[in-house]
Design an enzyme around this catalytic site. Structure first.
Site, PDB file in Angstrom:
ATOM      1  N   TYR A 110       0.875  -1.168   0.000  1.00  9.95           N
ATOM      2  CA  TYR A 110       0.000   0.000   0.000  1.00  9.95           C
ATOM      3  C   TYR A 110       0.917   1.224   0.000  1.00  9.95           C
ATOM      4  CZ  TYR A 110      -3.381   3.497   1.559  1.00  9.95           C
ATOM      5  OH  TYR A 110      -4.162   4.621   1.662  1.00  9.95           O
ATOM      6  N   HIS A 128     -12.088   0.724  -4.532  1.00  4.49           N
ATOM      7  CA  HIS A 128     -11.206   0.007  -5.457  1.00  4.49           C
ATOM      8  C   HIS A 128     -11.854  -1.324  -5.847  1.00  4.49           C
ATOM      9  CE1 HIS A 128      -7.362   2.296  -4.556  1.00  4.49           C
ATOM     10  NE2 HIS A 128      -8.137   2.699  -3.576  1.00  4.49           N
ATOM     11  N   ASP A 175      -1.960  -1.517  -4.079  1.00  4.60           N
ATOM     12  CA  ASP A 175      -2.333  -0.142  -4.432  1.00  4.60           C
ATOM     13  C   ASP A 175      -1.057   0.679  -4.478  1.00  4.60           C
ATOM     14  OD1 ASP A 175      -3.212   2.455  -4.587  1.00  4.60           O
ATOM     15  OD2 ASP A 175      -4.544   2.348  -2.845  1.00  4.60           O
TER      16      ASP A 175
END
EC number: 3.1.11.2
Length: 311
Positions: free
Chosen positions: A133, A273, A172
Site C-alpha cells: 500500500y 477500489h 495499491d
DNA sequence: ATGTCACGCTGCGCGTGA
C-alpha cells in the site's frame, strides 16, 4: 507423505482441487477497511476462489484482524499474514497455497515519521508475494510526497535483493503508470499519482524485472481499478488504474488471464477500489512456481480469455 | 456543484485522510 501433518501441503492440494488442473488464481484488493468490507469480502472469496489474495487498507490491528477473520478464513482454507495498525493503512496476504517466511515492512524503509503498515511479504507455493500500500503522496510539494518516493525506492531495493523472476509485487501503488491509466489526464496535471518522479520511481521498481501483466494483456483497453465514491464516478467509468500486479519473468510467462473485477465495485457497500485478478497456468512441477518456460514455449502464448467484466 | 466513505473522538457532529 502424511497430509494431515503438513497443513501447507494440504492447503496447496485444496487450492488445486478448488480451481482445477493446477491453475492458480492470485488477486489484490484495496478493501478500504476489512471490517466494513466483510459482507463483500467473504462472498467474493467464495465466488472468485482466489488462491492468494493481497489486501490493502485493512485498517485493523493484527489481533483484531485475527479475531474478526480467523474463523471465516480458516474455514475457507486460507492461512493469513496480516500487518496492520489500529486506524489507517494495513496490508495482508491470504493464501491456500502455503504461507512461509513472512516479513513485514521494508528493510531500511522510511516512516512518516515512524514506519507504517504498508508492506507484507510471504512465500506462497514457491513465489514471493509482496502486498503493498504505497503512500498516497497528498500533494507534490509535501513531505508525504517525498516519503512516497523514498518508500518506493526502498521497495525496489528489497525486490532487487531477492529473486525478482519469481516475485509478485501487487497492491495499491497510488500511481497511474501512464496517461491512459487516468480518465482525464489534463484534470490531473500537477497532482499526485501522475507526476514524472512518481512514474519514474515506479519504472525503477519495474526495471528490476517486473511486468505490469494487466497492461501487457490489454495494451489498448480502458481499464481502471479505482473510482472516487463521489459524483457517480464509477457509474460514468471515470477512474484510474492504480492497483497493479507486477510479476517477474517466470510468473509473467504463465499468465493465462488478467482482469479487473468490476462486479466487486458495484452494489451495496463497495470499496472504492476493485480487485485485480490474475490466473497463472500450472507449473510443470506441480508447485505454483517458480518456473522458467522452456525455450520452445513462446512467452507471448497465453490462452487469452474474454475479459469477464460486466457491461 | 468540493458531491462519499471511514476513521476516532475528553465524541453524539466534526476534523482528518483518501
Amino acid at each position: 507423505m502424511i497430509a494431515s501433518a503438513l497443513p501447507t501441503v494440504a492447503g496447496s492440494v485444496l487450492a488445486t482441487v478448488a480451481y482445477g488442473k493446477g491453475r492458480v488464481r492470485i488477486a489484490t484488493w484495496n478493501v478500504n477497511s476489512v471490517k466494513q468490507r466483510l459482507p463483500r469480502l467473504l462472498p467474493w472469496l467464495d465466488e472468485r476462489r482466489p488462491d492468494v489474495v493481497c489486501l490493502q487498507e485493512t485498517k485493523l490491528a493484527d489481533d483484531a484482524f485475527a479475531q474478526l477473520l480467523a474463523e471465516e478464513l480458516g474455514a475457507r482454507g486460507y492461512e493469513v499474514a496480516a500487518h496492520g495498525e489500529a486506524t489507517w493503512n494495513g496490508v495482508a496476504i491470504l493464501s491456500r497455497a502455503g504461507l512461509d517466511d513472512v516479513a513485514v515492512g521494508l528493510p531500511g524503509g522510511p516512516g512518516f515519521p515512524h514506519p507504517e503498515a504498508r508492506a507484507v511479504s510471504a512465500t506462497c507455493g514457491g513465489l514471493r508475494f509482496v502486498s503493498v500500500y504505497v503512500p498516497n503522496g497528498r500533494t507534490p510539494d509535501s513531505d508525504h510526497y517525498r516519503y512516497k518516493l523514498a518508500w518506493l525506492a526502498a521497495l525496489r531495493d528489497m525486490v532487487a535483493a531477492g529473486d525478482p523472476t519469481s516475485t509478485v509485487v501487487l497492491g495499491d501503488v497510488n500511481i497511474a503508470p501512464a496517461d491512459e491509466d487516468v480518465f482525464d489526464p489534463e484534470a490531473y496535471v500537477g497532482q499526485t499519482h501522475v507526476t514524472a518522479p512518481e512514474r519514474e520511481a515506479l519504472a525503477a521498481l519495474q526495471s528490476v524485472g517486473l511486468h505490469d501483466v494487466v497492461r501487457d494483456r490489454w495494451p489498448d483497453k480502458r481499464v481502471f481499478t479505482y473510482w472516487d465514491y463521489r459524483a457517480g464516478m464509477f457509474h460514468q467509468d471515470l477512474g484510474m488504474r492504480i492497483d497493479l500486479v507486477l510479476t517477474g519473468d517466470a510468473v509473467a510467462a504463465r499468465v493465462a488471464a488478467a482482469w479487473v473485477d468490476r462486479q466487486a465495485r458495484k452494489g451495496k457497500g463497495p470499496s472504492d477500489h476493485a480487485p485485480v485478478i490474475v490466473d497463472l497456468d500450472d507449473a510443470p512441477d506441480g508447485d505454483i512456481g517458480p518456473v522458467v518456460p522452456p525455450p520452445s514455449a513462446p512467452a507471448a502464448r497465453r490462452g487469452a480469455k474474454k475479459l469477464p467484466q460486466a457491461p
